[in-house]
Design an enzyme around this catalytic site. Structure first.
Site, PDB file in Angstrom:
ATOM      1  N   CYS A  66      -9.154 -25.224   9.312  1.00  0.00           N
ATOM      2  CA  CYS A  66      -7.697 -25.114   9.428  1.00  0.00           C
ATOM      3  C   CYS A  66      -7.428 -24.794  10.901  1.00  0.00           C
ATOM      4  O   CYS A  66      -8.296 -25.037  11.738  1.00  0.00           O
ATOM      5  CB  CYS A  66      -7.142 -24.060   8.462  1.00  0.00           C
ATOM      6  SG  CYS A  66      -7.660 -22.361   8.778  1.00  0.00           S
ATOM      7  N   HIS A  99     -29.232 -15.481   6.715  1.00  0.00           N
ATOM      8  CA  HIS A  99     -29.064 -14.095   6.264  1.00  0.00           C
ATOM      9  C   HIS A  99     -28.030 -13.923   5.155  1.00  0.00           C
ATOM     10  O   HIS A  99     -28.070 -12.932   4.436  1.00  0.00           O
ATOM     11  CB  HIS A  99     -28.675 -13.201   7.449  1.00  0.00           C
ATOM     12  CG  HIS A  99     -29.741 -13.112   8.491  1.00  0.00           C
ATOM     13  ND1 HIS A  99     -30.635 -12.061   8.556  1.00  0.00           N
ATOM     14  CD2 HIS A  99     -30.081 -13.958   9.490  1.00  0.00           C
ATOM     15  CE1 HIS A  99     -31.479 -12.259   9.563  1.00  0.00           C
ATOM     16  NE2 HIS A  99     -31.156 -13.407  10.151  1.00  0.00           N
TER      17      HIS A  99
HETATM   18  C1  RB5 Z   1      -1.176 -23.636   9.839  1.00  0.00           C
HETATM   19  O1  RB5 Z   1      -0.102 -23.679  10.694  1.00  0.00           O
HETATM   20  C2  RB5 Z   1      -2.100 -22.476  10.182  1.00  0.00           C
HETATM   21  O2  RB5 Z   1      -1.510 -21.272   9.839  1.00  0.00           O
HETATM   22  C3  RB5 Z   1      -3.415 -22.633   9.475  1.00  0.00           C
HETATM   23  O3  RB5 Z   1      -3.992 -23.832   9.858  1.00  0.00           O
HETATM   24  C4  RB5 Z   1      -4.479 -21.584   9.730  1.00  0.00           C
HETATM   25  O4  RB5 Z   1      -4.684 -21.358  11.094  1.00  0.00           O
HETATM   26  C5  RB5 Z   1      -4.404 -20.348   8.972  1.00  0.00           C
HETATM   27  O5  RB5 Z   1      -5.295 -19.487   9.032  1.00  0.00           O
END
Ligand code: RB5
Length: 111
Positions: A66, A99
């Site tokens: 993400c 680990h």
């Molecule tokens: C999305 O905008 C962002 O919040 C997500 O990709 C991430 O970084 C969350 O932890």
């Protein structure tokens, strides 16, 4: 080994780069999405997809990305049996396999 990949809208490029790289190394790769960076998607939904796929035996390991890697790792770790590790360097990535028996690698596309 079969590896499942997923991301939110913030890390589509990184997910596809990693998937293609590992496919080139001979790993069987399954893409659980997403593939459109212009459509926002909640990272917990995507984290859960790969975590549940590992639990169901569809794939052996996972890669989740993400924006930071933080949110999607937290989401995946809510699934029992999942050990998702957010790694920012090769030492941590190797160490968490050795680990912690990590079964999902998480990274951030905006990092
Ligand atoms: C999305 O905008 C962002 O919040 C997500 O990709 C991430 O970084 C969350 O932890």
């Amino acid at each position: 080994m079969k590896i499942g990949f997923a991301c939110d809208h913030a890390a589509v490029d990184l997910k596809n780069t990693l998937l293609e790289y590992l496919k080139g190394k001979g790993y069987e790769c399954v893409d659980y999405g997403v593939n459109d960076p212009t459509k926002r998607v909640d990272y917990p939904i995507m984290g859960r997809k790969v975590a549940e796929a590992i639990k169901a035996g569809e794939v052996d390991k996972g890669v989740l990305v993400c924006g930071t890697g933080v949110g999607i790792s937290l989401a995946a770790n809510k699934v029992p049996g999942i050990r998702a590790a957010l790694c920012t360097d090769c030492f941590c990535a190797e160490a968490t396999r050795l680990h912690n028996d990590a079964n999902i690698l998480c990274m951030g596309g905006r990092v």
